[in-house]
Scaffold this active site. Structure first.
Site, short mmCIF file in Angstrom:
data_model
loop_
_atom_site.label_atom_id
_atom_site.label_comp_id
_atom_site.label_asym_id
_atom_site.label_seq_id
_atom_site.Cartn_x
_atom_site.Cartn_y
_atom_site.Cartn_z
N ASP A 163 -28.51 31.75 -116.52
CA ASP A 163 -28.94 31.89 -117.93
C ASP A 163 -29.67 33.20 -118.23
OD1 ASP A 163 -27.84 29.43 -118.47
OD2 ASP A 163 -29.74 28.35 -118.51
N TRP A 203 -19.50 28.41 -124.19
CA TRP A 203 -20.67 29.07 -124.75
C TRP A 203 -20.29 30.45 -125.27
CZ3 TRP A 203 -25.78 29.36 -121.39
CH2 TRP A 203 -26.84 29.82 -122.19
N ASP A 231 -31.22 17.21 -115.12
CA ASP A 231 -31.29 18.39 -115.99
C ASP A 231 -32.56 18.41 -116.82
OD1 ASP A 231 -28.73 19.43 -115.26
OD2 ASP A 231 -27.80 17.93 -116.54
#
EC number: 3.2.1.-
Length: 403
Positions: free
Chosen positions: A164, A214, A358
């Site tokens: 990320d 994404w 998560d």
């Protein structure tokens, strides 16, 4: 680094093994043999590179122990097989002295096998979300990276550099100033890590692209270029996500082609998107990218939880469905390998540790329960028994023989 085994874990493994070797009472309850740890090579592959299997989360063995005591032998075998599959070693939040010592111990344990290191300590990581944390300053991060490099040394290693970090830069989450100071620092930090790690004799560094659901190649490629992709071996995709292997491989090819096109002076806004028809995208690449594919950047993918593909939330049910956050009814994906059959794809890996949560998923509701599961999810990184069982039972391909 994963915690070392304790006596309870050793007892659990022995008990599971004994249970699996005992005669079964019925066909439905019969324990299956534990699948061998996937080492990406057998007796005939001694001279080929193999992936390292680190010590598993101790809670996986505790769960297997409890399942055996409950008579759920096949589930216990599945959890044990999952734990004994090569996975990444995650580093983040340790001090430089700790991470150097732990990295050196891992490569010593690996005895020449290829270790997958997932580095996760960049300042402002995860936009300070569920997995927030990281170094406080760029200087701290550089000292930490230096320590990782010393620990890895001349060993065989794949470095997954900061999940990320490029798909989710500070300016994406309102954490930057008008001058883009934090975003500029992010690019500098990623570049520094490449400069310290890629030159190591056995190390290959891969940069973040998020996943096919994404970013498109047009939006992620400029970030890769600023992040120093020209100096790295390549990039990674789908870490901690659920996109299928075909989707990941196609996305990887498109991003790689877009990088090559940009290197020739092309405008990345023209690059094919993963939503294009494949024939149209291939035709565009053939007509516009002059660099032979042998000169394109390579990539690796994460297949740890993509056996059932992405979760599609019920339409209109949630204001923020968080489809990435502990989605229900997912399964383990294909086993890790360094031989993918794709000249651009260097490896298919288990980067996200399957069975670890998560985070606390609320999906836009007040909580505290995850409305899809009717329970409070464990915090990010903690063992999630219910999810671990789903991953094993719904694994595709199956994690156990005969499933």
């Amino acid at each position: 680094m994963r915690r070392r085994a304790i006596p309870l874990i050793a007892a659990a493994v022995a008990l599971v093994a004994a249970a699996l070797s005992a005669p079964a009472a019925t066909a439905d309850d019969a324990p299956a043999p534990v699948a061998p740890a996937v080492s990406d090579g057998g007796p005939d592959d001694r001279h080929r590179p193999r992936l390292y299997t680190p010590a598993a989360n101790p809670d996986a063995y505790t769960q297997a122990f409890d399942l055996v005591r409950a008579g759920q032998y096949r589930d216990a075998a599945g959890i044990l097989a999952m734990a004994r599959t090569p996975q990444a070693v995650w580093f983040g939040d340790q001090s430089p002295a700790e991470v150097e010592r732990e990295a050196r111990q891992v490569v010593r344990d690996a005895e020449g096998d290829t270790v997958v290191f997932s580095l996760y300590n960049v300042p402002g990581r995860d936009c300070s979300g569920y997995s927030g944390g990281g170094a406080n300053t760029t200087a701290e991060y550089k000292a930490w990276v230096d320590a990782v490099a010393r620990g890895i040394g001349r060993s065989e290693a794949i470095v997954i550099l900061e999940t990320d970090s490029l798909a989710l830069i500070p300016s994406d989450c309102g954490q930057d100033d008008a001058q883009g100071t934090k975003t500029a620092a992010r690019y500098a930090e990623v570049n520094y890590a490449i400069d310290q790690l890629e030159p190591l004799r056995g190390t290959r560094v891969y940069l973040d692209t998020g996943h096919p659901g994404w970013h498109g190649p047009d939006s992620i490629t400029p970030r890769l270029l600023k992040g120093g992709i020209a100096k790295a071996t390549g990039f990674f995709t789908n870490v901690s996500n659920y996109n299928t292997d075909p989707a990941n491989s196609w996305y990887g090819k498109l991003v790689s082609a877009c990088i090559a096109y940009a290197g020739e002076g092309g405008d990345t806004r023209q690059c094919p998107h993963q939503s294009w028809p494949r024939a149209q995208a291939d035709e565009w690449i053939a007509a516009n990218v002059r660099t032979p594919s042998s000169g394109w950047k390579h990539f690796v993918t994460d297949s740890s939880r993509n056996g059932q593909g992405p979760w599609v939330p019920p339409p209109g049910k949630y204001t923020d469905p968080q489809d990435w956050c502990n989605p229900p009814n997912r399964g383990l994906g294909a086993r890790p390998t360094l031989r993918t059959g794709d000249p651009l794809q260097d490896a298919r890996l288990w980067i996200k540790i399957p069975g670890e949560s998560d985070g606390l998923c609320l999906r836009g509701t007040p909580g505290p329960e995850d409305p899809e599961r009717g329970m409070v999810d464990p915090k990010a990184g903690d063992w999630f028994r219910e999810q671990a069982l789903e991953l094993v039972r719904l694994a595709n391909p199956p994690i156990l023989p005969g499933s």
